[in-house]
Design an enzyme around this catalytic site. Sequence first.
Site, PDB file in Angstrom:
ATOM      1  N   HIS A 479       4.091  13.440  25.760  1.00 24.63           N
ATOM      2  CA  HIS A 479       3.217  13.027  24.468  1.00 24.63           C
ATOM      3  C   HIS A 479       3.293  14.363  23.714  1.00 24.63           C
ATOM      4  O   HIS A 479       4.001  15.130  23.604  1.00 24.63           O
ATOM      5  CB  HIS A 479       1.919  12.480  25.079  1.00 24.63           C
ATOM      6  CG  HIS A 479       1.768  11.369  26.044  1.00 24.63           C
ATOM      7  ND1 HIS A 479       2.172  10.058  25.629  1.00 24.63           N
ATOM      8  CD2 HIS A 479       1.739  11.172  27.276  1.00 24.63           C
ATOM      9  CE1 HIS A 479       2.342   9.403  26.795  1.00 24.63           C
ATOM     10  NE2 HIS A 479       2.008  10.072  27.841  1.00 24.63           N
ATOM     11  N   GLU A 494      -4.761  12.819  27.431  1.00 24.86           N
ATOM     12  CA  GLU A 494      -3.692  13.161  28.445  1.00 24.86           C
ATOM     13  C   GLU A 494      -2.850  14.517  27.935  1.00 24.86           C
ATOM     14  O   GLU A 494      -2.514  15.583  28.507  1.00 24.86           O
ATOM     15  CB  GLU A 494      -2.774  12.094  28.666  1.00 24.86           C
ATOM     16  CG  GLU A 494      -1.397  12.405  29.577  1.00 24.86           C
ATOM     17  CD  GLU A 494      -0.618  11.359  29.819  1.00 24.86           C
ATOM     18  OE1 GLU A 494       0.402  11.365  30.256  1.00 24.86           O
ATOM     19  OE2 GLU A 494      -0.850  10.231  28.847  1.00 24.86           O
ATOM     20  N   HIS A 547       2.550  14.183  33.429  1.00 26.15           N
ATOM     21  CA  HIS A 547       1.655  13.163  32.728  1.00 26.15           C
ATOM     22  C   HIS A 547       0.448  13.119  33.535  1.00 26.15           C
ATOM     23  O   HIS A 547       0.336  13.928  34.636  1.00 26.15           O
ATOM     24  CB  HIS A 547       2.485  11.763  32.683  1.00 26.15           C
ATOM     25  CG  HIS A 547       3.638  12.071  31.773  1.00 26.15           C
ATOM     26  ND1 HIS A 547       3.591  11.148  30.626  1.00 26.15           N
ATOM     27  CD2 HIS A 547       4.967  12.379  32.040  1.00 26.15           C
ATOM     28  CE1 HIS A 547       4.763  11.132  30.211  1.00 26.15           C
ATOM     29  NE2 HIS A 547       5.492  12.149  30.927  1.00 26.15           N
ATOM     30  N   GLU A 609       2.664  12.262  38.073  1.00 24.98           N
ATOM     31  CA  GLU A 609       1.217  11.943  37.462  1.00 24.98           C
ATOM     32  C   GLU A 609       0.080  12.659  38.099  1.00 24.98           C
ATOM     33  O   GLU A 609      -0.189  12.368  39.085  1.00 24.98           O
ATOM     34  CB  GLU A 609       1.166  10.220  37.446  1.00 24.98           C
ATOM     35  CG  GLU A 609       2.216   9.418  36.671  1.00 24.98           C
ATOM     36  CD  GLU A 609       1.933   9.409  35.272  1.00 24.98           C
ATOM     37  OE1 GLU A 609       0.741   9.821  34.827  1.00 24.98           O
ATOM     38  OE2 GLU A 609       2.379   8.384  34.572  1.00 24.98           O
TER      39      GLU A 609
END
Length: 648
Positions: A479, A494, A547, A609
Amino acid sequence: MRLKWLLLSCFSFLLFALPAQAGKLVFWRFESTQNRLTFTTDDRVQPRAQLIPNPTRIVIDLPGIGLGRPGVNQTIGGAIREVRVAQFNAQTARLVIELAPGYTVDPKQVRIRGLSPTQWTVELPTPERVVQQSPPPFPSTPSTPQSSFPDPPTSPSYSNSSLNDPPSDPTPTPEDNTQPSSTPSDFQVTRNGLVVRLDRNGEARKIQVKRSRDRKSINIDLPGARLTSSLAGQTLPVNQYTIGDIKFEQKSNSTARITLNVSDDSPEWQAIYTQGAVVLIPKGGLNNLMGSSSPPPTSTSPAPTSSSPAPTSSSRPPRSSSSVSSTIESVQLFNNNQLVIEADQGIRGSGNWNSRTGEYEIRIVNAQLATRLRGPRLSRNSPIYQLRIRQESPNTAVIFVKPALGIQLGALRQLSNQQLAIDIRPASVSQVPPSVSAPESIPVPPPANPYNPPPTSIPSTPSGNIPQGRTLVVIDPGHGGKDPGAIGIGGLQEKDVILPISQEVAAILQQQGVQAMLTRNSDYFVTLQGRTDMANRAGADLFVSIHANAVAGGRSNINGLEVYYFGNRTLADTIHRNILRSINISDRGVRAARFYVLRTARMPSTLVEVGFVTGSIDNAYLRDPGFRSQMAQAIARGILEYIQRYKL
């Protein structure tokens, strides 16, 4: 057989003689906005810390830890001068936080915290200036002799090694100021050159100096530098060193220009950055210019008269003016509580504090320095940190006294007709912030572990087994920019969580000899294709995308780690295992997935993650810089283990 036994004995002796180092310092960072030092080791450590004065510095020793690389100095600025990291001895790495001159901290307020046995923070209170009351100047009396002629331009300093005066340095010092009092304090004409204070230094290698065709002006461009507001747009007189005046311009946000208007015979000038300033010095030095800057002092001594007795001591220099009636013969420190200045005849003086340098300046008119001036030997624990003296002009001597931290100077007073004195005593608490005059230990409690990692130790990865400079790992912080990624409890985004983790992973890899590339190093947007294209074009050996997770429906009970792969899962398994070794986080396993960045990368890849921003447990952890740093360390260790195992 005997030779073989001897060789084995020597080899065994060397094995036992070599210092054993259990771990290494793999990461450190100083956050100037928080006055906080964070460091990470690859094995357990119990730091030792102390505050050492003169200059004030916090020293943190890491027993059993090595660097494995040269030491590093990082200039910080402001109240924190710099942070240094070096190998103190064969078994101990040392971190030093040095404060700027005139600042101190209370060692009792320094907080050292172990987030885990390998992750530590050092938090400093806001440094405070050592503020001492300025003693009033000694009142002048009608009988004080006055000079019968104007003072000539400032002459070079007189130095005496017995006064601990530092040797001559090419960097001009603030106390050498000779320009009129109306000149802004950010510009100084000194005996060693011109000093220009800056709001921001530029890059030294980009400084450009260009002289006009008629040789009457010299432009000095400083890319990346910024002038102070008191100088920008100003043209100030100099009238020394073949310079008529000096002009200051901020050409743009990124370039400052200084213009010297000079005479035809002026030498070429150069610019050198020092901390918070740029120094302008002529090539070849100023010695050849002194004659054009000020008239040489007279070398003849007037004939003795009744009002000007002939010198009787061989230690006295010749009188340069009939108005000079005294010779300063000694400056002595008695019982560490009184500084006494003694002359052969009556003297008068005045004292004032220089708040910029932290020195008490004693100005004595109608006096000269003896050729062999007697001065005190200042020990390490002396109440006076530095004592300097110079002949400012043919009939004025100046003494500069800088007290040690926690010491107060009394008012200058007349001890006798031929003696001036300053009383020295410890400062009261109301006058200075808490300080120490000797090293003082700082308590370091055992590490607490808010994440409750299992007690198993984490094997270190010797950097010697990593192929130096050949392996390239692309770290992909997901992102960024217009794409915040998942948004969790309390608005936690995030993109803000994973960028510092990714940056620290890259830093650890670099420190271990592995090349690391970030797909983004700040908050901006990169397309999915752009991320893997970057790795593919660079011929990366590994691709690791980082992430943070989320789940809809307000299900804050869902927390934990997930690691994804496409094709070969070995890299994912290795990183997953290293995270669970060092962090007690809920395990949601290693899973196969067809994420774009995994299936289009042409090298082993994985997507980590690190937790759920929507989870009640993970959200609190992901907000904590200590947890993020621990996560970065675990991911980096997994990557290093994979590289080591598969000889990339």
